[in-house]
Design a protein around this motif. Structure first.
Motif, mmCIF file in Angstrom:
data_model
loop_
_atom_site.group_PDB
_atom_site.id
_atom_site.type_symbol
_atom_site.label_atom_id
_atom_site.label_comp_id
_atom_site.label_asym_id
_atom_site.label_seq_id
_atom_site.Cartn_x
_atom_site.Cartn_y
_atom_site.Cartn_z
ATOM 1 N N ARG A 170 40.471 1.960 -5.774
ATOM 2 C CA ARG A 170 40.487 3.384 -6.098
ATOM 3 C C ARG A 170 39.164 3.833 -6.701
ATOM 4 N NH1 ARG A 170 44.950 4.656 -10.243
ATOM 5 N NH2 ARG A 170 43.319 4.100 -11.734
ATOM 6 N N GLU A 171 38.630 3.037 -7.629
ATOM 7 C CA GLU A 171 37.351 3.395 -8.244
ATOM 8 C C GLU A 171 36.198 3.256 -7.266
ATOM 9 O OE1 GLU A 171 37.087 4.815 -11.246
ATOM 10 O OE2 GLU A 171 39.281 4.716 -11.174
ATOM 11 N N PHE A 172 36.235 2.212 -6.450
ATOM 12 C CA PHE A 172 35.180 1.993 -5.459
ATOM 13 C C PHE A 172 35.165 3.134 -4.451
ATOM 14 C CE2 PHE A 172 33.437 -1.304 -2.181
ATOM 15 C CZ PHE A 172 32.140 -0.858 -2.411
ATOM 16 N N SER A 173 36.335 3.541 -3.972
ATOM 17 C CA SER A 173 36.430 4.644 -3.027
ATOM 18 C C SER A 173 35.872 5.923 -3.631
ATOM 19 C CB SER A 173 37.890 4.850 -2.614
ATOM 20 O OG SER A 173 38.035 5.993 -1.817
ATOM 21 N N ALA A 174 36.222 6.201 -4.868
ATOM 22 C CA ALA A 174 35.728 7.421 -5.524
ATOM 23 C C ALA A 174 34.206 7.417 -5.612
ATOM 24 C CB ALA A 174 36.341 7.545 -6.916
ATOM 25 N N MET A 175 33.632 6.276 -5.945
ATOM 26 C CA MET A 175 32.178 6.207 -6.069
ATOM 27 C C MET A 175 31.492 6.279 -4.712
ATOM 28 S SD MET A 175 31.294 3.729 -9.282
ATOM 29 C CE MET A 175 29.544 4.005 -8.969
ATOM 30 N N LEU A 176 32.095 5.714 -3.685
ATOM 31 C CA LEU A 176 31.525 5.849 -2.342
ATOM 32 C C LEU A 176 31.498 7.309 -1.918
ATOM 33 C CD1 LEU A 176 33.137 2.803 -0.488
ATOM 34 C CD2 LEU A 176 30.783 3.020 -1.323
ATOM 35 N N ASN A 177 32.562 8.035 -2.224
ATOM 36 C CA ASN A 177 32.576 9.471 -1.932
ATOM 37 C C ASN A 177 31.463 10.202 -2.668
ATOM 38 O OD1 ASN A 177 35.291 10.731 -0.448
ATOM 39 N ND2 ASN A 177 35.561 8.651 -1.180
ATOM 40 N N TYR A 184 35.075 7.739 2.262
ATOM 41 C CA TYR A 184 36.137 6.773 2.527
ATOM 42 C C TYR A 184 37.352 7.074 1.669
ATOM 43 C CZ TYR A 184 33.041 3.452 4.999
ATOM 44 O OH TYR A 184 32.206 2.830 5.878
ATOM 45 N N SER A 185 38.516 7.026 2.283
ATOM 46 C CA SER A 185 39.756 7.060 1.506
ATOM 47 C C SER A 185 39.955 5.702 0.847
ATOM 48 C CB SER A 185 40.950 7.362 2.420
ATOM 49 O OG SER A 185 41.136 6.290 3.335
ATOM 50 N N ALA A 186 40.894 5.647 -0.097
ATOM 51 C CA ALA A 186 41.202 4.358 -0.725
ATOM 52 C C ALA A 186 41.711 3.367 0.314
ATOM 53 C CB ALA A 186 42.227 4.561 -1.836
ATOM 54 N N GLU A 187 42.474 3.863 1.287
ATOM 55 C CA GLU A 187 43.005 2.988 2.331
ATOM 56 C C GLU A 187 41.879 2.426 3.201
ATOM 57 O OE1 GLU A 187 45.992 5.487 0.674
ATOM 58 O OE2 GLU A 187 44.107 6.050 1.633
ATOM 59 N N GLU A 188 40.916 3.279 3.558
ATOM 60 C CA GLU A 188 39.791 2.827 4.369
ATOM 61 C C GLU A 188 38.919 1.848 3.594
ATOM 62 O OE1 GLU A 188 37.013 2.793 7.712
ATOM 63 O OE2 GLU A 188 39.160 3.030 7.396
ATOM 64 N N THR A 189 38.732 2.106 2.309
ATOM 65 C CA THR A 189 37.961 1.193 1.468
ATOM 66 C C THR A 189 38.629 -0.182 1.437
ATOM 67 O OG1 THR A 189 37.227 3.042 0.102
ATOM 68 C CG2 THR A 189 36.987 0.851 -0.836
ATOM 69 N N THR A 190 39.940 -0.188 1.307
ATOM 70 C CA THR A 190 40.682 -1.455 1.323
ATOM 71 C C THR A 190 40.489 -2.177 2.648
ATOM 72 O OG1 THR A 190 42.352 -0.596 -0.207
ATOM 73 C CG2 THR A 190 42.987 -2.468 1.166
ATOM 74 N N ARG A 217 33.430 1.695 -14.970
ATOM 75 C CA ARG A 217 34.601 2.521 -14.677
ATOM 76 C C ARG A 217 35.831 1.655 -14.391
ATOM 77 N NH1 ARG A 217 32.319 7.424 -10.896
ATOM 78 N NH2 ARG A 217 34.501 7.369 -10.161
ATOM 79 N N ALA A 218 35.646 0.607 -13.606
ATOM 80 C CA ALA A 218 36.780 -0.271 -13.277
ATOM 81 C C ALA A 218 37.307 -0.977 -14.517
ATOM 82 C CB ALA A 218 36.368 -1.278 -12.214
ATOM 83 N N TYR A 219 36.409 -1.468 -15.366
ATOM 84 C CA TYR A 219 36.847 -2.183 -16.558
ATOM 85 C C TYR A 219 37.615 -1.269 -17.511
ATOM 86 C CZ TYR A 219 33.815 -6.104 -15.223
ATOM 87 O OH TYR A 219 33.220 -7.156 -14.558
ATOM 88 N N ALA A 220 37.227 0.004 -17.561
ATOM 89 C CA ALA A 220 37.963 0.952 -18.407
ATOM 90 C C ALA A 220 39.384 1.125 -17.888
ATOM 91 C CB ALA A 220 37.233 2.295 -18.438
#
Length: 218
Positions: free
Chosen positions: A24-31, A37-43, A77-80
């Motif tokens: 979820r965090e990775f997808s948000a940052m890619l955007n 990318y959606s979270a599903e596409e990132t996965t 962000r992920a660690y938080a």
């Protein structure tokens, strides 16, 4: 499935329920940097890969380098989110208890860094049980789907690869374990069971109770 001389766990999504949170965090940052990318596409694109491999794909698709601080910000962000929401995968401690009673060696082999694994395993209380048993793809030449990280984990356990059973939640991880000559129990938390079987998983278990039954039967 033959009896396990050792069991090797992936970390994210198998020991700790971090895969959804991280994606979820990775997808948000890619955007934010221009890859919608959606979270599903990132996965689908990145699950199971080392972060080095992920960033090579990201920068190729961007056509330019990612911001210099991209990974540092992602970790922060992920660690938080982990501090607030991360839990151990339900039932995994019972699987570790089973292996301890049977005196079956076990270890972790992950695409994540040692820093990330120590963080997530520490938050969930699993680190004391896995201290000294952690192998990261950052220690080998090639990450999953290459077999390197699993082979190094088996070498450290002093157990032949053919006597190891891997528990994996990603298709790339299944491919890597098979390439290492190991049996694989697919754990389909975010990937379909049919896809795991098609990828060659020896068995698929949708809960850790089912994983425990498979291991106890050997």
């Amino acid at each position: 499935m033959a009896a396990a001389g050792a069991v090797i766990f992936d970390c994210d999504g198998v020991l700790v329920d971090s895969e959804r949170l991280m994606n979820r965090e990775f997808s948000a940052m890619l955007n934010e940097i221009g890859l919608p990318y959606s979270a599903e596409e990132t996965t689908r694109r990145f699950m199971g890969r080392s972060m080095k491999s992920c960033m090579q794909i990201v920068e190729a698709e961007l056509g330019r380098p990612a911001p210099d601080d991209f990974l540092q910000v992602l970790d922060r962000r992920a660690y938080a989110v982990f501090e607030r929401d991360l839990v151990a995968v339900e039932g995994v401690e019972a699987v570790l208890d089973l292996l301890d009673r049977a005196r079956t060696p076990y270890a972790v082999a992950s695409s994540g860094s040692h820093e990330k694994m120590r963080k997530t395993l520490g938050i969930t209380g699993l680190l004391p049980r896995l201290e000294g048993r952690i192998t990261s793809a950052t220690e080998v030449a090639h990450g999953k789907p290459a077999p390197d990280v699993f082979l190094l984990a088996a070498e450290r356990l002093a157990v032949p690869p053919g006597n190891c059973i891997v528990i994996e939640d990603s298709l790339l991880g299944i491919e890597a374990a098979l390439a290492a000559g190991m049996q694989v129990i697919g754990y389909p938390a975010m990937v379909g069971a049919a896809d795991m079987i098609a990828a060659g998983a020896t068995h698929v278990a949708s809960t850790m109770a089912a994983v425990q039954e498979l291991l106890a039967a050997k």
